[in-house]
Design an enzyme around this catalytic site. Structure first.
Site, PDB file in Angstrom:
ATOM      1  N   GLU A 186       0.807  -1.234   0.000  1.00 45.61           N
ATOM      2  CA  GLU A 186       0.000   0.000   0.000  1.00 45.61           C
ATOM      3  C   GLU A 186       0.837   1.281   0.000  1.00 45.61           C
ATOM      4  O   GLU A 186       0.595   2.193   0.796  1.00 45.61           O
ATOM      5  CB  GLU A 186      -0.987  -0.006   1.184  1.00 45.61           C
ATOM      6  CG  GLU A 186      -1.883  -1.236   1.193  1.00 45.61           C
ATOM      7  CD  GLU A 186      -2.929  -1.232   2.301  1.00 45.61           C
ATOM      8  OE1 GLU A 186      -2.864  -0.364   3.184  1.00 45.61           O
ATOM      9  OE2 GLU A 186      -3.814  -2.110   2.274  1.00 45.61           O
ATOM     10  N   GLU A 298      -5.746 -10.737  -1.728  1.00 46.03           N
ATOM     11  CA  GLU A 298      -6.656 -10.568  -0.581  1.00 46.03           C
ATOM     12  C   GLU A 298      -8.111 -10.555  -1.026  1.00 46.03           C
ATOM     13  O   GLU A 298      -8.922  -9.762  -0.544  1.00 46.03           O
ATOM     14  CB  GLU A 298      -6.322  -9.265   0.170  1.00 46.03           C
ATOM     15  CG  GLU A 298      -4.870  -9.182   0.601  1.00 46.03           C
ATOM     16  CD  GLU A 298      -4.519  -7.933   1.403  1.00 46.03           C
ATOM     17  OE1 GLU A 298      -5.435  -7.255   1.894  1.00 46.03           O
ATOM     18  OE2 GLU A 298      -3.321  -7.650   1.535  1.00 46.03           O
TER      19      GLU A 298
HETATM   20  C1  XIL Z   1      -6.235  -6.579   7.974  1.00 45.58           C
HETATM   21  C2  XIL Z   1      -6.661  -7.814   8.744  1.00 45.58           C
HETATM   22  O1  XIL Z   1      -7.620  -8.521   8.020  1.00 45.58           O
HETATM   23  C3  XIL Z   1      -7.181  -7.425  10.086  1.00 45.58           C
HETATM   24  O2  XIL Z   1      -7.463  -8.585  10.843  1.00 45.58           O
HETATM   25  C4  XIL Z   1      -6.159  -6.557  10.790  1.00 45.58           C
HETATM   26  O3  XIL Z   1      -6.643  -6.125  11.977  1.00 45.58           O
HETATM   27  C5  XIL Z   1      -5.804  -5.360   9.950  1.00 45.58           C
HETATM   28  O4  XIL Z   1      -5.330  -5.792   8.710  1.00 45.58           O
HETATM   29  N1  XIL Z   1      -4.973  -4.722   3.416  1.00 45.58           N
HETATM   30  C6  XIL Z   1      -3.955  -5.517   3.870  1.00 45.58           C
HETATM   31  C7  XIL Z   1      -4.188  -6.441   4.992  1.00 45.58           C
HETATM   32  O5  XIL Z   1      -2.877  -5.547   3.254  1.00 45.58           O
HETATM   33  O6  XIL Z   1      -3.035  -6.637   5.765  1.00 45.58           O
HETATM   34  C8  XIL Z   1      -5.318  -5.971   5.870  1.00 45.58           C
HETATM   35  O7  XIL Z   1      -5.587  -6.992   6.814  1.00 45.58           O
HETATM   36  C9  XIL Z   1      -6.535  -5.671   5.039  1.00 45.58           C
HETATM   37  C10 XIL Z   1      -6.250  -4.579   4.058  1.00 45.58           C
END
Ligand code: XIL
Length: 399
Positions: A186, A298
């Site tokens: 990100e 994701e």
């Molecule tokens: C999120 C997790 O799902 C949560 O459990 C945690 O509290 C915060 O992070 N983008 C990403 C992930 O790259 O690491 C994030 O995951 C969701 C958004």
């Protein structure tokens, strides 16, 4: 076969009034002037409702095997889901061949205090993958969240040394075991009117007001494990503006010889995301950079198409469906899942597709951007396979 039953008038009345007919008749004094024999009535009972189709249950291995020639099927997990007692553990072993730590391999877990490493959970996750013939993606070495403040203290030179030493420790520990790392996560801005593509963040500031930290991170990771696939990863690449900035940054990294092997697309989508835009994210990279591999890192499909304000100050979010999720929304979701998997499979640069969770019960979207019932994954809260999974796997099924 339908049965015809013969009822007397008294039986019929009893049926209609739910058992009180005898008492009523008794109160009425015997039915008035009708002294003759009541003719029998022939009543056809309502037809038996059709038996609902058997719930879809994938055969052992069906999901991962269906795409074995295309990509690994991954899930983001937490350590408790690997334990035998957990209801997700068997689904993971049966249907997935890749895992990602949902948050347990981020810097705040691995190194909450400078120079002090806690490998307990990350080690267990890597071991779980190996014990079950899965691969594991590492997530994430550098992010503007889930990173203790000490990472950002001091001069840019000190920040660089600390970052390099953290990445060297972590990547070396899992050398030849973690097959791919999200090295930077990100780092692209969401601001469509920004003058450059980089996110303004704690890392930007600590680097001295530039994006040099991206180079530091990739070079340290490559030095620690020459064979690991090194990824840049980001969300909203299905939106043209963000996608354009992503391409600009990746082009710059590749041109300068920074060791990037792959491009990650988070793909946190919603039921109204246009399929063409999601696939355009993959195509934009293929068009520019033959040779870079791509991972969907994701994937989930939210029930809610929220405005930007919902993600900013949590206003304007779509109303919670609670327990009344419209069937049409579940159908929309199943169709998008089906078409996405078909599209990913048709693109040879895509070598891994990870869902951000196993079941709707455990998804982060139940609490982000607000607390609300969401159902973005392929298994429901009771761990029944959803129509979306059936739509992906069964070409004869119409969701
Ligand atoms: C999120 C997790 O799902 C949560 O459990 C945690 O509290 C915060 O992070 N983008 C990403 C992930 O790259 O690491 C994030 O995951 C969701 C958004």
């Amino acid at each position: 076969m339908a049965h015809k039953l013969t009822f007397t008038a008294r039986d019929r009345l009893k049926l209609l009034l739910g058992g009180s007919a005898f008492a009523l008749v008794g109160c009425g004094g015997g039915g008035g002037g009708n002294s003759g024999v009541t003719p029998p009535l022939v009543v056809t009972p309502p037809p038996t409702p059709p038996t609902p189709p058997a719930a879809f249950e994938p055969t052992v291995g069906q999901f991962k095997n269906a795409f074995a020639a295309n990509f690994e099927i991954g899930a983001a997990i937490q350590e408790d889901q690997t334990l035998d007692a957990d209801q997700d553990s068997q689904i993971l072993k049966d249907q997935f061949n890749s895992i990602t730590a949902e948050f347990q391999m981020k810097p705040e877990i691995i190194a909450p205090t400078e120079g002090v490493f806690d490998w307990t959970v990350p080690d267990a996750l890597v071991q779980f993958a190996e014990d079950n013939n899965m691969v594991i993606r590492g997530h994430a070495l550098l992010w503007h969240q889930a990173t203790p403040d000490y990472f950002f203290a001091g001069t840019p030179a000190e920040v660089r040394t600390r970052l390099e030493s953290y990445i060297t420790e972590v990547v070396t520990r899992y050398k030849d075991r973690v097959f791919a790392w999200d090295v930077v996560n990100e780092v692209i801005t969401d601001d469509n009117s920004a003058s450059d593509p980089y996110r303004r963040s704690n890392w930007w500031d600590a680097s001295g007001g530039n994006a040099d930290y991206i180079d530091w991170a990739f070079n340290a990771a490559r030095a620690a494990d020459p064979n690991c696939q090194l990824f840049i990863n980001d969300y909203n690449t299905e939106l043209p503006g963000k996608r354009g900035r992503y391409v600009t940054v990746i082009k710059d990294l590749v041109d300068r010889g920074v060791p990037v092997d792959g491009v990650g697309h988070q793909m946190h989508l919603h039921v109204e995301t246009p399929l063409a835009e999601a696939l355009a994210a993959i195509d934009a990279i293929d068009d520019e950079f033959m040779g870079l591999i791509q991972h969907v890192t994701e994937l989930d499909i939210s029930l809610y198409n929220d405005p930007g304000s919902c993600f900013g100050d949590q206003t304007g979010c779509r109303a919670d469906y609670g327990d009344n999720i419209p069937a049409s929304v579940i159908t929309q979701q199943a169709e998008l899942y089906r078409d996405l998997f078909e599209g990913f499979a048709a693109r040879s640069s895509v070598t891994s597709v990870t869902l951000w969770g196993v079941s709707d019960a455990q998804s982060w979207l139940n609490n982000f951007p607000i607390t609300r019932t969401n159902a973005p994954l392929l298994w429901d809260r009771d761990r029944n396979a959803k129509s979306a999974l059936q739509a992906i796997l069964d070409p004869d099924f119409t969701p």
